[in-house]
Scaffold this active site. Structure first.
Site, PDB file in Angstrom:
ATOM      1  N   SER A   6       0.539  -1.651  -0.191  1.00 58.59           N
ATOM      2  CA  SER A   6      -0.128  -0.196   0.236  1.00 58.59           C
ATOM      3  C   SER A   6       1.475   0.939   0.161  1.00 58.59           C
ATOM      4  O   SER A   6       1.655   1.616   0.665  1.00 58.59           O
ATOM      5  CB  SER A   6      -0.736  -0.096   0.937  1.00 58.59           C
ATOM      6  OG  SER A   6      -1.300   1.285   1.131  1.00 58.59           O
ATOM      7  N   HIS A  31      -1.302  -0.917  -4.731  1.00 59.38           N
ATOM      8  CA  HIS A  31      -2.526  -0.526  -3.745  1.00 59.38           C
ATOM      9  C   HIS A  31      -2.168   1.028  -3.201  1.00 59.38           C
ATOM     10  O   HIS A  31      -1.738   1.198  -2.780  1.00 59.38           O
ATOM     11  CB  HIS A  31      -2.380  -1.735  -3.144  1.00 59.38           C
ATOM     12  CG  HIS A  31      -3.541  -1.597  -2.489  1.00 59.38           C
ATOM     13  ND1 HIS A  31      -5.599  -1.970  -2.484  1.00 59.38           N
ATOM     14  CD2 HIS A  31      -4.266  -0.593  -0.952  1.00 59.38           C
ATOM     15  CE1 HIS A  31      -5.999  -2.256  -0.908  1.00 59.38           C
ATOM     16  NE2 HIS A  31      -5.549  -0.930  -0.805  1.00 59.38           N
ATOM     17  N   ASP A  33      -4.505   4.071  -1.516  1.00 52.13           N
ATOM     18  CA  ASP A  33      -5.719   3.707  -1.211  1.00 52.13           C
ATOM     19  C   ASP A  33      -6.526   6.005  -1.158  1.00 52.13           C
ATOM     20  O   ASP A  33      -5.712   6.866  -0.315  1.00 52.13           O
ATOM     21  CB  ASP A  33      -5.134   4.162   0.138  1.00 52.13           C
ATOM     22  CG  ASP A  33      -4.803   2.791   0.325  1.00 52.13           C
ATOM     23  OD1 ASP A  33      -6.154   1.844   0.701  1.00 52.13           O
ATOM     24  OD2 ASP A  33      -4.408   2.170   1.286  1.00 52.13           O
ATOM     25  N   MET A  35      -8.323   8.656  -0.227  1.00 58.49           N
ATOM     26  CA  MET A  35      -9.782   8.790   1.241  1.00 58.49           C
ATOM     27  C   MET A  35     -10.043  10.173   1.070  1.00 58.49           C
ATOM     28  O   MET A  35      -8.955  10.361   0.349  1.00 58.49           O
ATOM     29  CB  MET A  35      -9.264   8.696   2.723  1.00 58.49           C
ATOM     30  CG  MET A  35      -8.369   7.150   2.470  1.00 58.49           C
ATOM     31  SD  MET A  35      -7.909   7.100   4.058  1.00 58.49           S
ATOM     32  CE  MET A  35      -6.775   5.779   3.981  1.00 58.49           C
ATOM     33  N   HIS A  64      -8.207   1.922  -4.375  1.00 58.96           N
ATOM     34  CA  HIS A  64      -8.741   1.226  -3.581  1.00 58.96           C
ATOM     35  C   HIS A  64      -9.487   2.383  -3.046  1.00 58.96           C
ATOM     36  O   HIS A  64      -9.241   3.554  -2.627  1.00 58.96           O
ATOM     37  CB  HIS A  64      -8.850   0.506  -2.108  1.00 58.96           C
ATOM     38  CG  HIS A  64      -9.713   0.567  -0.949  1.00 58.96           C
ATOM     39  ND1 HIS A  64      -8.995   0.278   0.042  1.00 58.96           N
ATOM     40  CD2 HIS A  64     -10.472   0.489  -0.600  1.00 58.96           C
ATOM     41  CE1 HIS A  64      -9.672   0.867   0.812  1.00 58.96           C
ATOM     42  NE2 HIS A  64     -10.494   0.409   0.360  1.00 58.96           N
ATOM     43  N   MET A  66     -12.055   4.931  -1.122  1.00 58.93           N
ATOM     44  CA  MET A  66     -12.893   4.789   0.148  1.00 58.93           C
ATOM     45  C   MET A  66     -12.785   6.282   0.197  1.00 58.93           C
ATOM     46  O   MET A  66     -12.520   7.662   0.754  1.00 58.93           O
ATOM     47  CB  MET A  66     -11.576   5.423   1.624  1.00 58.93           C
ATOM     48  CG  MET A  66     -11.280   3.250   1.378  1.00 58.93           C
ATOM     49  SD  MET A  66      -9.769   3.646   2.557  1.00 58.93           S
ATOM     50  CE  MET A  66      -8.812   3.329   1.186  1.00 58.93           C
ATOM     51  N   MET A 135     -12.088  -6.006   3.609  1.00 60.15           N
ATOM     52  CA  MET A 135     -11.394  -4.692   5.016  1.00 60.15           C
ATOM     53  C   MET A 135     -11.534  -6.176   5.966  1.00 60.15           C
ATOM     54  O   MET A 135     -12.096  -6.283   6.805  1.00 60.15           O
ATOM     55  CB  MET A 135     -12.125  -3.602   5.080  1.00 60.15           C
ATOM     56  CG  MET A 135     -11.808  -2.761   4.407  1.00 60.15           C
ATOM     57  SD  MET A 135     -10.870  -2.188   3.651  1.00 60.15           S
ATOM     58  CE  MET A 135     -10.196  -1.664   4.448  1.00 60.15           C
ATOM     59  N   ASP A 173      -7.264  -6.536   3.345  1.00 59.72           N
ATOM     60  CA  ASP A 173      -6.026  -4.783   3.633  1.00 59.72           C
ATOM     61  C   ASP A 173      -6.343  -4.931   4.791  1.00 59.72           C
ATOM     62  O   ASP A 173      -8.053  -4.536   5.325  1.00 59.72           O
ATOM     63  CB  ASP A 173      -7.030  -4.062   2.550  1.00 59.72           C
ATOM     64  CG  ASP A 173      -6.662  -3.009   2.674  1.00 59.72           C
ATOM     65  OD1 ASP A 173      -5.434  -2.909   3.196  1.00 59.72           O
ATOM     66  OD2 ASP A 173      -7.586  -1.877   2.403  1.00 59.72           O
TER      67      ASP A 173
END
Ligand code: DX5
Ligand code: ZN
Length: 216
Positions: A6, A31, A33, A35, A64, A66, A135, A173
């Site tokens: 990540s 990966h 992330d 957000m 990913h 979020m 998750m 994850d």
């Protein structure tokens, strides 16, 4: 087992070198992330950063999201060079429309479930998905403790997929390291995300090799 380090745990002042380091360490994916400070209580980075990062490695980008309204931003992440886009079944966008939009860019779609969401939440969409991401921490921050009680969801998803004759990739994850990856392998996970476990290791190649060895 495949490993997706990540990016959240990388040294952002040396973003390009960090990606080259993961490439040399034989990561399988990167990966990323994303957000928005609304869907989760933290803000990270968006499509422009992914676009800057893209030239530094040929590893597939596993993005990913979020964020509360993924549908609004799929084009941006497609243009930035995403290979896989996962978004949360708990988001505010229309799930099926968002999956269709991701597929329209020839990107692999995945749905993510938070710890309090049952596995069955993804069943109505499974046919159209490439991946389900389970998750194993509350989304929002790297470096949290692994929730092993999420793993029974893997069998539920596999059983349902089998009943409709569908092959599905399952990713886990959150909190995955040398102490917790064997459980993931045993539960039937295909890809493990590891942030702190890989990026914060002095020798990332050894960290990835050790994680894989725990699964044999
Ligand atoms: C959490 C993120 C994870 C996180 C993983 O919201 O989705 O990808 O960065 O980091 P570690 O491996 O440190 O738990
Ligand atoms: Zn993630």
């Amino acid at each position: 087992m495949e490993i997706a380090p990540s990016f959240l745990s990388c040294d952002f002042s040396r973003l390009g070198e960090e990606l080259v380091r993961m490439d040399k360490a034989k990561a399988d994916y990167i990966h990323l992330d994303v957000m928005d400070g609304h869907f989760v209580p933290n803000i990270t980075f968006g499509a422009p950063v992914i676009k800057w990062a893209r030239p530094y490695t040929k590893l597939p980008f596993d993005v990913h999201l979020m964020i509360s309204e993924p549908h609004r931003y799929i084009k941006d992440f497609a243009d930035a060079g995403a290979d896989i886009i996962t978004f949360h079944v708990e988001c505010d966008s229309d799930i099926e429309e968002t999956i269709d939009l991701i597929r329209s860019y020839d990107i692999k779609p995945g749905l993510v479930i938070k710890p309090n969401t049952p596995a069955s939440a993804v069943f109505p969409y499974l046919e159209k998905l490439w991946m389900v991401l389970v998750m194993t921490v509350e989304p929002g921050f790297g470096g949290q403790s692994f929730m092993g009680d999420m793993l029974p969801k893997v069998k539920e998803i596999r059983d349902y997929a089998k009943s409709i004759g569908k092959d599905i990739i399952i990713e886990a994850d959150g909190g995955i390291n040398g102490d917790t990856i064997a459980e993931c392998a045993e539960a039937g996970i295909d890809i493990c995300v590891s942030g702190t476990g890989v990026f914060k290791a002095d020798d990332a190649a050894k960290a990835i090799a050790d994680l894989k060895a725990e699964c044999n």
